[in-house]
Scaffold this active site. Structure first.
Site, PDB file in Angstrom:
ATOM      1  N   ALA A  94       0.839  -1.205   0.000  1.00  0.00           N
ATOM      2  CA  ALA A  94       0.000   0.000   0.000  1.00  0.00           C
ATOM      3  C   ALA A  94       0.869   1.248   0.000  1.00  0.00           C
ATOM      4  O   ALA A  94       1.863   1.321   0.718  1.00  0.00           O
ATOM      5  CB  ALA A  94      -0.916  -0.001   1.218  1.00  0.00           C
ATOM      6  N   LYS A 143      11.769  14.211   1.567  1.00  0.00           N
ATOM      7  CA  LYS A 143      11.174  13.140   0.752  1.00  0.00           C
ATOM      8  C   LYS A 143      11.895  13.031  -0.579  1.00  0.00           C
ATOM      9  O   LYS A 143      12.190  14.028  -1.224  1.00  0.00           O
ATOM     10  CB  LYS A 143       9.674  13.397   0.530  1.00  0.00           C
ATOM     11  CG  LYS A 143       8.989  12.247  -0.189  1.00  0.00           C
ATOM     12  CD  LYS A 143       7.474  12.306  -0.061  1.00  0.00           C
ATOM     13  CE  LYS A 143       6.786  11.201  -0.842  1.00  0.00           C
ATOM     14  NZ  LYS A 143       7.108   9.855  -0.344  1.00  0.00           N
ATOM     15  N   HIS A 173       4.751  17.343   0.948  1.00  0.00           N
ATOM     16  CA  HIS A 173       5.511  16.538   1.916  1.00  0.00           C
ATOM     17  C   HIS A 173       6.739  17.297   2.382  1.00  0.00           C
ATOM     18  O   HIS A 173       7.171  18.272   1.758  1.00  0.00           O
ATOM     19  CB  HIS A 173       5.947  15.206   1.293  1.00  0.00           C
ATOM     20  CG  HIS A 173       4.832  14.205   1.219  1.00  0.00           C
ATOM     21  ND1 HIS A 173       3.911  14.218   0.190  1.00  0.00           N
ATOM     22  CD2 HIS A 173       4.464  13.196   2.046  1.00  0.00           C
ATOM     23  CE1 HIS A 173       3.031  13.249   0.393  1.00  0.00           C
ATOM     24  NE2 HIS A 173       3.350  12.607   1.512  1.00  0.00           N
ATOM     25  N   GLY A 202       3.506   8.202  -3.287  1.00  0.00           N
ATOM     26  CA  GLY A 202       2.799   6.957  -3.597  1.00  0.00           C
ATOM     27  C   GLY A 202       1.292   7.137  -3.434  1.00  0.00           C
ATOM     28  O   GLY A 202       0.499   6.569  -4.188  1.00  0.00           O
TER      29      GLY A 202
HETATM   30  P1  NAD Z   1      13.891   7.570   5.537  1.00  0.00           P
HETATM   31  O1  NAD Z   1      14.812   8.062   4.474  1.00  0.00           O
HETATM   32  O2  NAD Z   1      13.765   8.325   6.824  1.00  0.00           O
HETATM   33  O3  NAD Z   1      14.268   6.061   5.932  1.00  0.00           O
HETATM   34  C1  NAD Z   1      14.592   5.059   5.003  1.00  0.00           C
HETATM   35  C2  NAD Z   1      15.535   4.089   5.708  1.00  0.00           C
HETATM   36  O4  NAD Z   1      15.744   2.982   4.826  1.00  0.00           O
HETATM   37  C3  NAD Z   1      16.921   4.719   5.987  1.00  0.00           C
HETATM   38  O5  NAD Z   1      17.340   4.431   7.303  1.00  0.00           O
HETATM   39  C4  NAD Z   1      17.825   4.048   4.944  1.00  0.00           C
HETATM   40  O6  NAD Z   1      19.165   3.887   5.387  1.00  0.00           O
HETATM   41  C5  NAD Z   1      17.127   2.699   4.789  1.00  0.00           C
HETATM   42  N1  NAD Z   1      17.455   2.019   3.530  1.00  0.00           N
HETATM   43  C6  NAD Z   1      17.670   2.569   2.297  1.00  0.00           C
HETATM   44  N2  NAD Z   1      17.985   1.596   1.416  1.00  0.00           N
HETATM   45  C7  NAD Z   1      17.962   0.428   2.096  1.00  0.00           C
HETATM   46  C8  NAD Z   1      18.222  -0.912   1.738  1.00  0.00           C
HETATM   47  N3  NAD Z   1      18.577  -1.241   0.483  1.00  0.00           N
HETATM   48  N4  NAD Z   1      18.103  -1.883   2.677  1.00  0.00           N
HETATM   49  C9  NAD Z   1      17.763  -1.568   3.961  1.00  0.00           C
HETATM   50  N5  NAD Z   1      17.528  -0.290   4.383  1.00  0.00           N
HETATM   51  C10 NAD Z   1      17.601   0.683   3.442  1.00  0.00           C
HETATM   52  O7  NAD Z   1      12.465   7.431   4.831  1.00  0.00           O
HETATM   53  P2  NAD Z   1      11.035   7.266   5.514  1.00  0.00           P
HETATM   54  O8  NAD Z   1      10.377   8.590   5.645  1.00  0.00           O
HETATM   55  O9  NAD Z   1      11.140   6.363   6.712  1.00  0.00           O
HETATM   56  O10 NAD Z   1      10.266   6.481   4.339  1.00  0.00           O
HETATM   57  C11 NAD Z   1      10.723   5.246   3.859  1.00  0.00           C
HETATM   58  C12 NAD Z   1       9.846   4.799   2.694  1.00  0.00           C
HETATM   59  O11 NAD Z   1       8.510   4.597   3.154  1.00  0.00           O
HETATM   60  C13 NAD Z   1       9.746   5.834   1.564  1.00  0.00           C
HETATM   61  O12 NAD Z   1       9.664   5.156   0.337  1.00  0.00           O
HETATM   62  C14 NAD Z   1       8.440   6.562   1.884  1.00  0.00           C
HETATM   63  O13 NAD Z   1       7.865   7.184   0.772  1.00  0.00           O
HETATM   64  C15 NAD Z   1       7.619   5.397   2.373  1.00  0.00           C
HETATM   65  N6  NAD Z   1       6.467   5.760   3.212  1.00  0.00           N
HETATM   66  C16 NAD Z   1       5.325   5.072   2.991  1.00  0.00           C
HETATM   67  C17 NAD Z   1       4.213   5.285   3.780  1.00  0.00           C
HETATM   68  C18 NAD Z   1       2.991   4.439   3.563  1.00  0.00           C
HETATM   69  O14 NAD Z   1       1.995   4.604   4.301  1.00  0.00           O
HETATM   70  N7  NAD Z   1       3.032   3.509   2.596  1.00  0.00           N
HETATM   71  C19 NAD Z   1       4.256   6.245   4.796  1.00  0.00           C
HETATM   72  C20 NAD Z   1       5.453   6.950   5.015  1.00  0.00           C
HETATM   73  C21 NAD Z   1       6.561   6.682   4.211  1.00  0.00           C
END
Ligand code: NAD
Length: 243
Positions: A99, A136, A132, A142
């Site tokens: 999602a 971001k 956002h 998404g």
């Molecule tokens: P962020 O940048 O704060 O955190 C991402 C984390 O993932 C970082 O600690 C990074 O080091 C790690 N990471 C990157 N590549 C990696 C890999 N190959 N293996 C393991 N870890 C890895 O970002 P965030 O705000 O926490 O968001 C993360 C993702 O979730 C984004 O794609 C964001 O758009 C998405 N998101 C989705 C929802 C939802 O409801 N679906 C809500 C918020 C954020």
């Protein structure tokens, strides 16, 4: 036995929100990994992989989940349409909730947008605006991508109808285009507005998130649900019974 999850992306904003929500909801953290860590090691003690990391990690996460027969909750965004299509076939081999937004309010916004797009028809110009935080990495969000998909589905249009921002002498708006505008700044957790504008009236459906906890709690609710499902790709509408 309480549910046990592996958090991939544990050092990120959502990783921290998931850890807090898990404590609140009595969910055990079997593993917490980020860039450079051994995800396979954490998997042994977990029922579900909860991934909020980077779109570049999705294939490896899914391959590992399939190989070890674990369920997946996938929240990471930023996949291209082609990339997502290829990954869906892999995701379908295990129970997976994928999602773009795990909030209950946003999932209601999806349902309301579908209803509005079908009732209002193409005389009402549809535009989506999202905002956002400055950190971001992907755009549009998404959630905005899903809102656009819903509008395109209801209007029987393809992705060619999308207009990502407008600049210069673009001419009058056509009835078949759907605009999308991504604003970035400050610490905004996530705002989405779907607009339907006709001659003489305008309807706006807006959702504003002020705390990432809503996504984390929704993702854990999805994790509790998905472990009881057959292999296949589900979304939050399935988890919430909104279909
Ligand atoms: P962020 O940048 O704060 O955190 C991402 C984390 O993932 C970082 O600690 C990074 O080091 C790690 N990471 C990157 N590549 C990696 C890999 N190959 N293996 C393991 N870890 C890895 O970002 P965030 O705000 O926490 O968001 C993360 C993702 O979730 C984004 O794609 C964001 O758009 C998405 N998101 C989705 C929802 C939802 O409801 N679906 C809500 C918020 C954020």
């Amino acid at each position: 036995m309480p549910l046990s999850i592996l958090i991939n992306g544990s050092r990120g904003r959502m990783g921290h929100a998931l850890a807090a929500a898990a404590q609140e909801m009595g969910v055990t953290i079997g593993g917490a990994v980020d860039v450079g860590d051994d995800i396979a090691a954490g998997l042994a003690h977990s029922d579900v992989v909860v991934d909020f990391s980077s779109h570049q990690a999705t294939r490896a996460v899914l391959e590992l989940a399939v190989a070890s027969n674990k369920a997946v909750v996938l929240g990471t965004t930023g996949h291209s349409a082609d990339e997502k299509k290829r990954l869906l076939a892999l995701a379908a081999k295990v129970p997976c909730v994928w999602a773009g937004n795990f909030s209950v309010g946003v999932n209601l916004l999806f349902a309301l947008t579908r209803r509005a797009a079908s009732i209002l028809g193409s005389d009402y110009d549809a535009e989506v605006v999202e905002m956002h935080h400055r950190f971001k990495k992907d755009a549009p969000s998404g959630t905005a991508a899903r809102l656009l998909e819903i509008i395109l589905e209801e209007r029987k249009l393809t992705a060619a109808a999308l207009r990502h921002g407008r600049e210069g002498i673009v001419g009058e708006r056509t009835a078949t285009e759907v605009g999308i505008h991504a604003l970035r700044g400050g610490d905004v957790v996530g705002d989405h507005t779907v607009m339907f504008a006709a001659l003489g009236e305008r309807i706006e459906l807006t959702h504003k998130a002020s705390d990432r906890g809503i996504f984390a709690r929704g993702a854990l609710r999805a994790a509790q649900w998905v472990v009881q499902q057959k292999p296949g790709v589900y979304d939050m509408q399935d988890v919430l019974g909104l279909k």
